[in-house]
Design a protein around this motif. Structure first.
Motif, short mmCIF file in Angstrom:
data_model
loop_
_atom_site.label_atom_id
_atom_site.label_comp_id
_atom_site.label_asym_id
_atom_site.label_seq_id
_atom_site.Cartn_x
_atom_site.Cartn_y
_atom_site.Cartn_z
N CYS A 25 7.42 38.06 28.27
CA CYS A 25 6.09 37.68 28.77
C CYS A 25 5.34 36.84 27.74
O CYS A 25 4.77 35.79 28.07
CB CYS A 25 5.27 38.91 29.12
SG CYS A 25 5.93 39.83 30.49
N HIS A 26 5.33 37.31 26.51
CA HIS A 26 4.63 36.58 25.45
C HIS A 26 5.22 35.19 25.25
O HIS A 26 4.48 34.20 25.11
CB HIS A 26 4.69 37.38 24.15
CG HIS A 26 4.04 36.67 23.01
ND1 HIS A 26 4.77 35.89 22.13
CD2 HIS A 26 2.75 36.57 22.62
CE1 HIS A 26 3.95 35.35 21.25
NE2 HIS A 26 2.72 35.75 21.52
N GLY A 54 11.36 34.89 38.40
CA GLY A 54 11.96 35.67 39.47
C GLY A 54 11.50 37.11 39.37
O GLY A 54 11.10 37.58 38.31
N SER A 55 11.54 37.81 40.48
CA SER A 55 11.13 39.22 40.47
C SER A 55 12.27 40.09 39.96
O SER A 55 13.44 39.71 40.02
CB SER A 55 10.71 39.67 41.88
OG SER A 55 11.80 39.55 42.76
N THR A 56 11.91 41.26 39.44
CA THR A 56 12.88 42.21 38.92
C THR A 56 13.09 43.30 39.95
O THR A 56 12.13 43.90 40.44
CB THR A 56 12.36 42.83 37.61
OG1 THR A 56 12.02 41.78 36.72
CG2 THR A 56 13.40 43.73 36.97
N HIS A 57 14.34 43.57 40.27
CA HIS A 57 14.66 44.63 41.21
C HIS A 57 15.57 45.63 40.51
O HIS A 57 16.77 45.58 40.64
CB HIS A 57 15.40 44.08 42.43
CG HIS A 57 14.65 43.01 43.14
ND1 HIS A 57 13.54 43.26 43.89
CD2 HIS A 57 14.86 41.68 43.22
CE1 HIS A 57 13.09 42.15 44.41
NE2 HIS A 57 13.86 41.16 44.00
N GLY A 66 5.13 41.15 36.80
CA GLY A 66 3.87 41.89 36.87
C GLY A 66 3.08 41.83 35.57
O GLY A 66 1.87 41.60 35.58
N ARG A 67 3.77 42.03 34.44
CA ARG A 67 3.09 41.97 33.15
C ARG A 67 2.58 40.56 32.86
O ARG A 67 1.49 40.39 32.34
CB ARG A 67 4.03 42.43 32.03
CG ARG A 67 4.33 43.92 32.09
CD ARG A 67 5.15 44.40 30.91
NE ARG A 67 6.45 43.73 30.88
CZ ARG A 67 7.04 43.28 29.78
NH1 ARG A 67 6.45 43.43 28.61
NH2 ARG A 67 8.22 42.71 29.83
N LEU A 68 3.37 39.55 33.23
CA LEU A 68 2.96 38.17 32.99
C LEU A 68 1.76 37.80 33.85
O LEU A 68 0.83 37.14 33.38
CB LEU A 68 4.13 37.23 33.28
CG LEU A 68 3.94 35.76 32.94
CD1 LEU A 68 3.64 35.58 31.46
CD2 LEU A 68 5.16 34.96 33.33
N ALA A 69 1.76 38.23 35.10
CA ALA A 69 0.64 37.92 36.00
C ALA A 69 -0.66 38.53 35.49
O ALA A 69 -1.74 37.94 35.68
CB ALA A 69 0.95 38.42 37.40
N PRO A 84 -1.56 29.86 36.30
CA PRO A 84 -0.97 30.46 37.50
C PRO A 84 0.47 30.91 37.26
O PRO A 84 1.24 30.23 36.58
CB PRO A 84 -1.01 29.32 38.52
CG PRO A 84 -2.06 28.39 38.04
CD PRO A 84 -2.07 28.50 36.55
N VAL A 85 0.79 32.06 37.83
CA VAL A 85 2.14 32.61 37.77
C VAL A 85 2.66 32.70 39.18
O VAL A 85 2.02 33.28 40.05
CB VAL A 85 2.17 33.99 37.09
CG1 VAL A 85 3.55 34.60 37.15
CG2 VAL A 85 1.68 33.90 35.65
N VAL A 86 3.82 32.11 39.43
CA VAL A 86 4.46 32.16 40.73
C VAL A 86 5.67 33.08 40.61
O VAL A 86 6.55 32.85 39.78
CB VAL A 86 4.91 30.75 41.20
CG1 VAL A 86 5.56 30.82 42.55
CG2 VAL A 86 3.73 29.80 41.21
#
Length: 175
Positions: free
Chosen positions: A128-129, A146-149, A161-164, A170-172
């Motif tokens: 994230c950082h 990408g999302s983590t599953h 989530g942490r980045l958002a 903006p985070v996509v």
């Protein structure tokens, strides 16, 4: 093919032959200087996983639509020394990670990147950082991940989530 470029992770030691090794100010200045062609581009986190491939595909389209460049970021592994030596306090060390070189070669041969200027940036540390830091350095218009599953994402919180929560741009998040 637009090309790619590798950057040294922040914590990696420089060789004696490196002129910036003796001068920390020169090293800091060279780290934060970036090609103006990549300013206001799209940053995308990429590790070769399926979710990061989907994020890369979306980021390519986003960069094409906005006529900007693509900054592909691979964050290399870093582990606490307590894992290695059983000592305290936790200090982070770089683990040799040749995955960035492999990813760079794969990306260099990819036809889908031919239409957009891009670079590959390697960093070491917290994902994230480092994504936010690269976004700040390049004054990025957006960060795509990408999302983590998985179980790890549920326990520690997903990168997306942490980045958002902490990002200044903006985070996509691509499912």
């Amino acid at each position: 093919m637009a090309g790619h470029e590798f950057f040294e992770p922040e914590g990696r030691k420089r060789s004696v032959a490196d002129p910036t090794a003796a001068d920390p100010l020169a090293a800091e200045e060279s780290r934060h200087s970036c090609d103006p062609a990549f300013k206001h581009g799209v940053v995308v986190g990429f590790d070769g996983s399926t979710s990061s491939e989907r994020a890369l595909a979306y980021a390519i389209g986003m960069a094409q639509r906005s006529q900007s460049a693509l900054i592909i970021v691979h964050v290399a592994n870093r582990l606490p020394t307590t894992v290695w030596a059983g000592c305290e306090p936790p200090v982070f060390v770089d683990v040799p990670d040749h995955r960035t070189e492999v990813l760079g070669l794969e990306l260099a041969c990819a036809d889908y990147l031919a239409e957009v200027p891009w670079i590959l940036v390697e960093r070491g540390g917290d994902i994230c950082h480092e994504l936010e830091e690269v976004g700040r350095e390049y004054e990025a218009d957006a960060i795509v991940v990408g999302s983590t599953h998985g179980l790890v994402g549920r326990i520690f919180g997903s990168v997306a989530g942490r980045l958002a929560k902490r990002a200044k741009r903006p985070v996509v998040v691509i499912p």
